[in-house]
Design a protein around this motif. Structure first.
Motif, PDB file in Angstrom:
ATOM      1  N   ARG A  55      28.201  68.506 -10.169  1.00  0.00           N
ATOM      2  CA  ARG A  55      28.362  69.890  -9.703  1.00  0.00           C
ATOM      3  C   ARG A  55      28.229  69.971  -8.184  1.00  0.00           C
ATOM      4  O   ARG A  55      28.970  70.697  -7.515  1.00  0.00           O
ATOM      5  N   GLY A  56      27.297  69.206  -7.639  1.00  0.00           N
ATOM      6  CA  GLY A  56      27.128  69.190  -6.187  1.00  0.00           C
ATOM      7  C   GLY A  56      28.367  68.667  -5.479  1.00  0.00           C
ATOM      8  O   GLY A  56      28.800  69.224  -4.463  1.00  0.00           O
ATOM      9  N   THR A 166      23.796  65.075   0.738  1.00  0.00           N
ATOM     10  CA  THR A 166      24.529  63.811   0.837  1.00  0.00           C
ATOM     11  C   THR A 166      23.634  62.711   1.395  1.00  0.00           C
ATOM     12  O   THR A 166      23.653  61.560   0.915  1.00  0.00           O
ATOM     13  N   LYS A 167      22.846  63.050   2.404  1.00  0.00           N
ATOM     14  CA  LYS A 167      21.935  62.071   2.999  1.00  0.00           C
ATOM     15  C   LYS A 167      20.888  61.616   1.986  1.00  0.00           C
ATOM     16  O   LYS A 167      20.624  60.411   1.840  1.00  0.00           O
ATOM     17  N   GLU A 168      20.287  62.572   1.264  1.00  0.00           N
ATOM     18  CA  GLU A 168      19.254  62.229   0.285  1.00  0.00           C
ATOM     19  C   GLU A 168      19.833  61.444  -0.882  1.00  0.00           C
ATOM     20  O   GLU A 168      19.166  60.561  -1.429  1.00  0.00           O
ATOM     21  N   LYS A 169      21.064  61.724  -1.271  1.00  0.00           N
ATOM     22  CA  LYS A 169      21.722  60.945  -2.328  1.00  0.00           C
ATOM     23  C   LYS A 169      21.931  59.503  -1.881  1.00  0.00           C
ATOM     24  O   LYS A 169      21.786  58.567  -2.673  1.00  0.00           O
ATOM     25  N   GLY A 170      22.273  59.326  -0.595  1.00  0.00           N
ATOM     26  CA  GLY A 170      22.424  57.968  -0.075  1.00  0.00           C
ATOM     27  C   GLY A 170      21.113  57.203  -0.101  1.00  0.00           C
ATOM     28  O   GLY A 170      21.080  56.015  -0.447  1.00  0.00           O
ATOM     29  N   ALA A 225      14.155  60.503  -6.281  1.00  0.00           N
ATOM     30  CA  ALA A 225      14.936  61.182  -7.328  1.00  0.00           C
ATOM     31  C   ALA A 225      14.493  62.625  -7.471  1.00  0.00           C
ATOM     32  O   ALA A 225      15.325  63.534  -7.649  1.00  0.00           O
ATOM     33  N   GLU A 226      13.198  62.884  -7.375  1.00  0.00           N
ATOM     34  CA  GLU A 226      12.682  64.251  -7.491  1.00  0.00           C
ATOM     35  C   GLU A 226      13.153  65.106  -6.316  1.00  0.00           C
ATOM     36  O   GLU A 226      13.555  66.267  -6.502  1.00  0.00           O
ATOM     37  N   ILE A 227      13.124  64.538  -5.112  1.00  0.00           N
ATOM     38  CA  ILE A 227      13.596  65.268  -3.930  1.00  0.00           C
ATOM     39  C   ILE A 227      15.071  65.627  -4.074  1.00  0.00           C
ATOM     40  O   ILE A 227      15.489  66.767  -3.851  1.00  0.00           O
TER      41      ILE A 227
END
Length: 363
Positions: A55-56, A166-170, A225-227
């Motif tokens: 969704r993101g 996007t940064k946190e997913k990386g 993962a929580e963030i």
């Protein structure tokens, strides 16, 4: 003056650089093996998390398309869009250029002056040219309003919230690769139990070290993962805000086309007064022929007053405005009168606001 230089250990720096490069190479190898389905050791996220990520990504990609298409609508010339983008990046004022309709207006006025403003054709050319210039100014206002109430907020969302996600997913992906690498080392250490020590380190010691590193990697992965999940869950709540931006954009379009229609109707009457043969076909005006029976549509109230918001209020639906305590907005009585609500203006946004949350400032 004696200046003490920092004590650099070249060997330590080279060792750190080598370790970093080795880690990066290992991650690339892991990703390549996963792409080629050469490993089944990948840590999988739960289905809810995967749905949030999808969704993101959809929100980011589609919002980028909407912004791009709206910019193309407002500034059709791609060269001008690139020029505007460059000036925006270097934080310089954009060049003031005339639109095509404004150029047409100038040429019509010039032609009218040349052919003679005292004649019917010359006078009609001048009046038409002046009208085209008015349309150009209305278009300029529409572009500015749309940029402020629609494009800029969506860009801010993309450059702020979505860029952070996007940064946190990386970072999460990096933590996931490190976790999988630790799991692989634990499995390898367990398979060596019972064998002879290597380089003075027993298999039991290697296993203990690998399990310790695994616990650290698992902890870091879970925290990241929580963030990331919290940030992704917040994406859904932005749709209500983006809906208000869309309302503002549509309202700006309605106002723009209404102004254009009014200006052209005035021109048509002026040209009729100059004489000459008019069109041989019937011209249908949008306001006169379409939806002529919709007499229940209420016009926007003109007698606005200033009001201070007593406390914050969350809109119950798309017809209402969100309010922030102590902000000042413009309000007017609804038509017909409503005992509970008033018509509110919040910049370019408009909607219903509850009277109980307001303090009228203008007597």
């Amino acid at each position: 003056m004696n200046m003490k230089l920092p004590n650099f250990n070249v060997k330590d720096l080279m060792r750190e650089a080598g370790s970093t490069i080795s880690t990066q190479v290992s991650r690339v190898v892991q990703l390549t093996e996963e792409k080629l389905n050469l490993t089944s050791d990948k840590t999988e996220l739960d289905s809810h998390f995967e749905a949030l990520i999808e969704r993101g990504e959809a929100t980011k990609n589609l919002t980028e398309k909407i912004v791009k298409d709206t910019e193309a609508l407002l500034v059709p010339n791609p060269g001008n869009r690139v020029e505007d983008f460059i000036f925006e990046k270097i934080e310089k004022k954009k060049p003031q250029r005339l639109s095509n309709i404004e150029y047409l207006g100038l040429d019509l006025i010039e032609a009218g002056g040349t052919f003679g403003p005292d004649g019917s054709y010359g006078a009609a050319l001048i009046k038409t040219g002046q009208t085209e210039q008015r349309l150009g100014q209305v278009e300029r206002d529409f572009i500015a309003n749309t940029g402020m109430c629609f494009i800029q907020p969506l860009r801010k969302f993309l450059d702020g919230e979505m860029r952070t996600i996007t940064k946190e997913k990386g970072i999460l992906e990096t933590k996931r690769l490190d976790l999988d690498a630790c799991k692989s080392r634990v499995r390898k250490a367990r398979s060596m139990i019972g064998q002879q020590a290597k380089d003075g380190v027993s298999p039991e010691q290697m296993l203990e070290q690998a399990e310790r590193e695994l616990r650290v990697a698992q902890s870091e992965f879970d925290r990241q993962a929580e963030i990331t999940k919290l940030l992704l869950e917040g994406v859904g709540s932005t749709q209500a805000t983006h809906l208000r931006y869309l309302h503002a954009f549509v309202e700006s379009q309605v106002r723009y086309f209404s102004q254009c229609n009014k200006i052209m109707n005035e021109l048509q009457k002026e040209l009729s007064s100059l004489g000459g043969d008019g069109p041989k076909y019937e011209v249908m005006c949008v306001d006169d022929e379409i939806d002529s029976n919709r007499n229940d549509i209420q016009t926007e109230p003109l007698n606005y007053q200033r009001a201070r918001v007593l406390c914050s209020y969350d809109a119950k639906d798309n017809l209402e405005l969100n309010l922030i305590a102590n902000e000042v907005i413009f309000v007017a009585e609804c038509t017909p009168l409503n005992s509970d609500y008033m018509h509110g203006k919040q910049g370019l946004l408009k909607g219903l606001v509850p009277k109980a949350f307001l303090e009228i400032m203008d007597d």
